[in-house]
Design a protein around this motif. Structure first.
Motif, PDB file in Angstrom:
ATOM      1  N   ALA A 143       0.679  -1.251  -0.023  1.00 10.50           N
ATOM      2  CA  ALA A 143      -0.048   0.062  -0.019  1.00 10.50           C
ATOM      3  C   ALA A 143       0.799   1.261  -0.217  1.00 10.50           C
ATOM      4  O   ALA A 143       0.371   2.265  -0.666  1.00 10.50           O
ATOM      5  CB  ALA A 143      -0.976  -0.158   1.234  1.00 10.50           C
ATOM      6  N   TRP A 144       1.977   1.342   0.626  1.00 16.88           N
ATOM      7  CA  TRP A 144       2.982   2.497   0.642  1.00 16.88           C
ATOM      8  C   TRP A 144       3.221   3.027  -0.723  1.00 16.88           C
ATOM      9  O   TRP A 144       3.831   4.311  -0.835  1.00 16.88           O
ATOM     10  CB  TRP A 144       3.930   2.110   1.649  1.00 16.88           C
ATOM     11  CG  TRP A 144       5.052   0.807   1.028  1.00 16.88           C
ATOM     12  CD1 TRP A 144       5.996   1.327  -0.087  1.00 16.88           C
ATOM     13  CD2 TRP A 144       5.074  -0.278   1.313  1.00 16.88           C
ATOM     14  NE1 TRP A 144       6.688  -0.123  -0.063  1.00 16.88           N
ATOM     15  CE2 TRP A 144       6.077  -1.152   0.516  1.00 16.88           C
ATOM     16  CE3 TRP A 144       4.099  -1.265   2.195  1.00 16.88           C
ATOM     17  CZ2 TRP A 144       6.268  -2.390   0.639  1.00 16.88           C
ATOM     18  CZ3 TRP A 144       4.336  -2.628   2.296  1.00 16.88           C
ATOM     19  CH2 TRP A 144       5.335  -3.210   1.679  1.00 16.88           C
ATOM     20  N   GLU A 145       3.060   2.038  -1.607  1.00 12.93           N
ATOM     21  CA  GLU A 145       3.717   2.645  -2.991  1.00 12.93           C
ATOM     22  C   GLU A 145       2.709   3.802  -3.408  1.00 12.93           C
ATOM     23  O   GLU A 145       2.971   4.324  -4.360  1.00 12.93           O
ATOM     24  CB  GLU A 145       3.877   1.511  -4.008  1.00 12.93           C
ATOM     25  CG  GLU A 145       4.921   0.514  -3.639  1.00 12.93           C
ATOM     26  CD  GLU A 145       5.020  -0.599  -4.603  1.00 12.93           C
ATOM     27  OE1 GLU A 145       3.990  -0.726  -5.635  1.00 12.93           O
ATOM     28  OE2 GLU A 145       6.105  -1.368  -4.521  1.00 12.93           O
ATOM     29  N   ASP A 146       1.515   3.890  -3.049  1.00 14.60           N
ATOM     30  CA  ASP A 146       0.500   4.732  -3.397  1.00 14.60           C
ATOM     31  C   ASP A 146       0.613   6.164  -2.440  1.00 14.60           C
ATOM     32  O   ASP A 146      -0.103   6.982  -2.595  1.00 14.60           O
ATOM     33  CB  ASP A 146      -0.753   4.155  -3.234  1.00 14.60           C
ATOM     34  CG  ASP A 146      -1.107   3.380  -4.046  1.00 14.60           C
ATOM     35  OD1 ASP A 146      -0.688   3.379  -5.362  1.00 14.60           O
ATOM     36  OD2 ASP A 146      -2.047   2.381  -4.098  1.00 14.60           O
ATOM     37  N   TRP A 147       1.533   5.967  -1.537  1.00 15.12           N
ATOM     38  CA  TRP A 147       1.643   7.348  -0.596  1.00 15.12           C
ATOM     39  C   TRP A 147       2.564   8.221  -1.045  1.00 15.12           C
ATOM     40  O   TRP A 147       3.852   7.983  -0.886  1.00 15.12           O
ATOM     41  CB  TRP A 147       2.074   6.856   0.769  1.00 15.12           C
ATOM     42  CG  TRP A 147       1.314   5.752   1.452  1.00 15.12           C
ATOM     43  CD1 TRP A 147      -0.069   5.626   1.032  1.00 15.12           C
ATOM     44  CD2 TRP A 147       1.504   4.978   2.653  1.00 15.12           C
ATOM     45  NE1 TRP A 147      -0.874   4.443   1.951  1.00 15.12           N
ATOM     46  CE2 TRP A 147       0.262   4.064   2.804  1.00 15.12           C
ATOM     47  CE3 TRP A 147       2.494   4.750   3.614  1.00 15.12           C
ATOM     48  CZ2 TRP A 147       0.164   3.262   3.969  1.00 15.12           C
ATOM     49  CZ3 TRP A 147       2.345   4.009   4.498  1.00 15.12           C
ATOM     50  CH2 TRP A 147       0.943   3.404   4.768  1.00 15.12           C
ATOM     51  N   ASN A 148       2.297   9.139  -2.044  1.00 15.14           N
ATOM     52  CA  ASN A 148       3.265  10.063  -2.567  1.00 15.14           C
ATOM     53  C   ASN A 148       2.473  11.235  -2.769  1.00 15.14           C
ATOM     54  O   ASN A 148       1.035  11.131  -2.865  1.00 15.14           O
ATOM     55  CB  ASN A 148       3.672   9.627  -3.860  1.00 15.14           C
ATOM     56  CG  ASN A 148       2.647   9.153  -4.841  1.00 15.14           C
ATOM     57  OD1 ASN A 148       2.123   9.567  -5.382  1.00 15.14           O
ATOM     58  ND2 ASN A 148       2.787   7.758  -4.965  1.00 15.14           N
ATOM     59  N   PRO A 149       2.764  12.533  -3.113  1.00 15.14           N
ATOM     60  CA  PRO A 149       2.319  13.793  -3.277  1.00 15.14           C
ATOM     61  C   PRO A 149       1.360  13.682  -4.668  1.00 15.14           C
ATOM     62  O   PRO A 149       0.341  14.562  -4.442  1.00 15.14           O
ATOM     63  CB  PRO A 149       3.459  14.676  -3.630  1.00 15.14           C
ATOM     64  CG  PRO A 149       4.591  14.098  -2.797  1.00 15.14           C
ATOM     65  CD  PRO A 149       4.607  12.594  -3.052  1.00 15.14           C
ATOM     66  N   SER A 150       1.741  12.890  -5.575  1.00 15.91           N
ATOM     67  CA  SER A 150       0.752  12.935  -6.801  1.00 15.91           C
ATOM     68  C   SER A 150      -0.588  12.319  -6.244  1.00 15.91           C
ATOM     69  O   SER A 150      -1.594  12.399  -6.945  1.00 15.91           O
ATOM     70  CB  SER A 150       1.350  12.023  -7.770  1.00 15.91           C
ATOM     71  OG  SER A 150       1.280  10.598  -7.262  1.00 15.91           O
ATOM     72  N   ASN A 151      -0.882  11.698  -5.034  1.00 14.80           N
ATOM     73  CA  ASN A 151      -2.241  11.260  -4.603  1.00 14.80           C
ATOM     74  C   ASN A 151      -2.700  12.084  -3.477  1.00 14.80           C
ATOM     75  O   ASN A 151      -3.384  11.842  -2.621  1.00 14.80           O
ATOM     76  CB  ASN A 151      -2.060   9.984  -4.261  1.00 14.80           C
ATOM     77  CG  ASN A 151      -1.866   8.820  -5.176  1.00 14.80           C
ATOM     78  OD1 ASN A 151      -2.535   9.021  -6.566  1.00 14.80           O
ATOM     79  ND2 ASN A 151      -1.165   7.831  -4.934  1.00 14.80           N
ATOM     80  N   ALA A 152      -2.332  13.486  -3.527  1.00 17.57           N
ATOM     81  CA  ALA A 152      -2.694  14.415  -2.537  1.00 17.57           C
ATOM     82  C   ALA A 152      -4.145  14.550  -2.428  1.00 17.57           C
ATOM     83  O   ALA A 152      -4.843  14.463  -3.585  1.00 17.57           O
ATOM     84  CB  ALA A 152      -2.183  15.722  -2.731  1.00 17.57           C
ATOM     85  N   VAL A 153      -4.734  14.563  -1.302  1.00 19.21           N
ATOM     86  CA  VAL A 153      -6.174  14.959  -1.191  1.00 19.21           C
ATOM     87  C   VAL A 153      -6.628  16.373  -1.011  1.00 19.21           C
ATOM     88  O   VAL A 153      -6.320  16.768  -0.075  1.00 19.21           O
ATOM     89  CB  VAL A 153      -6.722  14.018   0.060  1.00 19.21           C
ATOM     90  CG1 VAL A 153      -8.150  14.302   0.191  1.00 19.21           C
ATOM     91  CG2 VAL A 153      -6.533  12.454  -0.103  1.00 19.21           C
ATOM     92  N   ASP A 154      -7.283  16.888  -1.837  1.00 20.61           N
ATOM     93  CA  ASP A 154      -7.796  18.149  -1.788  1.00 20.61           C
ATOM     94  C   ASP A 154      -9.157  18.264  -0.823  1.00 20.61           C
ATOM     95  O   ASP A 154      -9.922  17.630  -1.221  1.00 20.61           O
ATOM     96  CB  ASP A 154      -8.081  18.847  -3.024  1.00 20.61           C
ATOM     97  CG  ASP A 154      -6.814  19.157  -3.820  1.00 20.61           C
ATOM     98  OD1 ASP A 154      -5.835  19.571  -3.223  1.00 20.61           O
ATOM     99  OD2 ASP A 154      -6.780  18.967  -5.098  1.00 20.61           O
ATOM    100  N   VAL A 155      -9.097  18.938   0.224  1.00 17.93           N
ATOM    101  CA  VAL A 155     -10.270  18.905   1.111  1.00 17.93           C
ATOM    102  C   VAL A 155     -11.123  19.774   0.617  1.00 17.93           C
ATOM    103  O   VAL A 155     -11.359  21.172   1.113  1.00 17.93           O
ATOM    104  CB  VAL A 155      -9.766  19.055   2.431  1.00 17.93           C
ATOM    105  CG1 VAL A 155     -11.036  18.750   3.441  1.00 17.93           C
ATOM    106  CG2 VAL A 155      -8.391  18.375   3.007  1.00 17.93           C
ATOM    107  N   VAL A 156     -11.804  19.631  -0.272  1.00 19.52           N
ATOM    108  CA  VAL A 156     -12.612  20.666  -1.126  1.00 19.52           C
ATOM    109  C   VAL A 156     -13.983  20.550  -0.551  1.00 19.52           C
ATOM    110  O   VAL A 156     -14.663  19.388  -0.224  1.00 19.52           O
ATOM    111  CB  VAL A 156     -12.722  20.233  -2.581  1.00 19.52           C
ATOM    112  CG1 VAL A 156     -14.008  20.771  -3.064  1.00 19.52           C
ATOM    113  CG2 VAL A 156     -11.812  20.160  -3.358  1.00 19.52           C
TER     114      VAL A 156
END
Length: 246
Positions: A143-156
């Motif tokens: 799962a850690w392979e998806d932990w990167n800035p490209s998967n940032a969550v915008d709290v819209v």
């Protein structure tokens, strides 16, 4: 500034407890409602137990967590017992039918002795035949392979206590065997960093996990790879365990 209290409030916004729509929350909620006495180890902001009380649970509900800001938020619900501490520090004896660790809290136990001490305390807190239920991420799913800035969550549409729209992302700093070290960044929507938190998680596979459970006197009753109670496979995201005090 972005305070610990702000971080606790943001956690609730990003992770609402919703048994009606979230399969994992429903899995735990059904177990809570079926147990007379429940200990939530690593309860965070307390929403799981508060939801159970609101749904009509009449028994004893106790939440334990070392994060004081999270517990301060949990204490909005006065009809649940809230305790400041860690799993290994517990001293309850045969007081609960169910103990649980949600939100992958089990992975915060990174050292062998941390795991042993915590499991021993959990077993002691359970009544004979009581169950300990928790989930940990399957290391084979990486799962850690998806932990990167490209998967940032915008709290819209969601704002913190200061009224700011936020952006949240994670970034892996190192992977050493079972241990993954990473940072979590909270920023203004324009990218100005407000806070960086660092943590390590342990990714235990089934065999070493079961060895720790057996050593603690806990027998595996159920093991699932998803919230629909499917088997653990190489692609399962979760290792969900129901263990019983022997």
């Amino acid at each position: 500034m972005f305070t610990d209290a702000d971080a606790a409030a943001l956690y609730d916004l990003l992770n609402p407890w919703d048994p009606e729509n979230a399969p994992g929350d429903r899995f735990y909620h059904e177990l809570i409602m079926a147990a007379d006495s429940v200990l939530d180890v690593g309860c965070g902001t307390g929403t799981a137990l508060a939801c159970a009380r609101a749904a009509g649970h009449q028994g004893r509900l106790v939440g334990l967590d070392p994060d004081r800001a999270a517990l301060d938020r949990a204490r909005r619900w006065a009809d649940v017992e809230w305790v400041d501490g860690t799993a290994a520090e517990m001293s309850w004896q045969a007081g609960f039918d169910l103990a649980m660790m949600t939100g992958h809290a089990f992975q915060c136990l990174v050292g062998d002795q941390d795991v042993r001490d915590s499991l021993a305390a959990v077993r002691a807190a359970l009544r004979p035949g009581g169950r300990f239920v928790f989930e940990t991420r399957n290391p084979r799913a990486r799962a850690w392979e998806d932990w990167n800035p490209s998967n940032a969550v915008d709290v819209v549409g969601l704002l913190d206590a200061a009224g700011r729209p936020l952006r949240v992302w994670h970034e892996v700093e190192s992977v050493a065997g079972e241990l993954v070290s990473f940072s979590g960044t909270t920023a203004d929507h324009d990218g100005a960093v407000l806070r960086i938190d660092r943590a390590r998680l342990r990714f235990l596979d089934v065999a070493p996990l079961d060895a720790f459970l057996a050593e603690a006197g806990l027998a595996v009753d159920g093991r699932y790879g998803d919230w629909d109670r499917g088997p653990v496979t190489g692609t399962s995201r979760e290792i969900i365990t129901i263990a019983r005090r022997r």
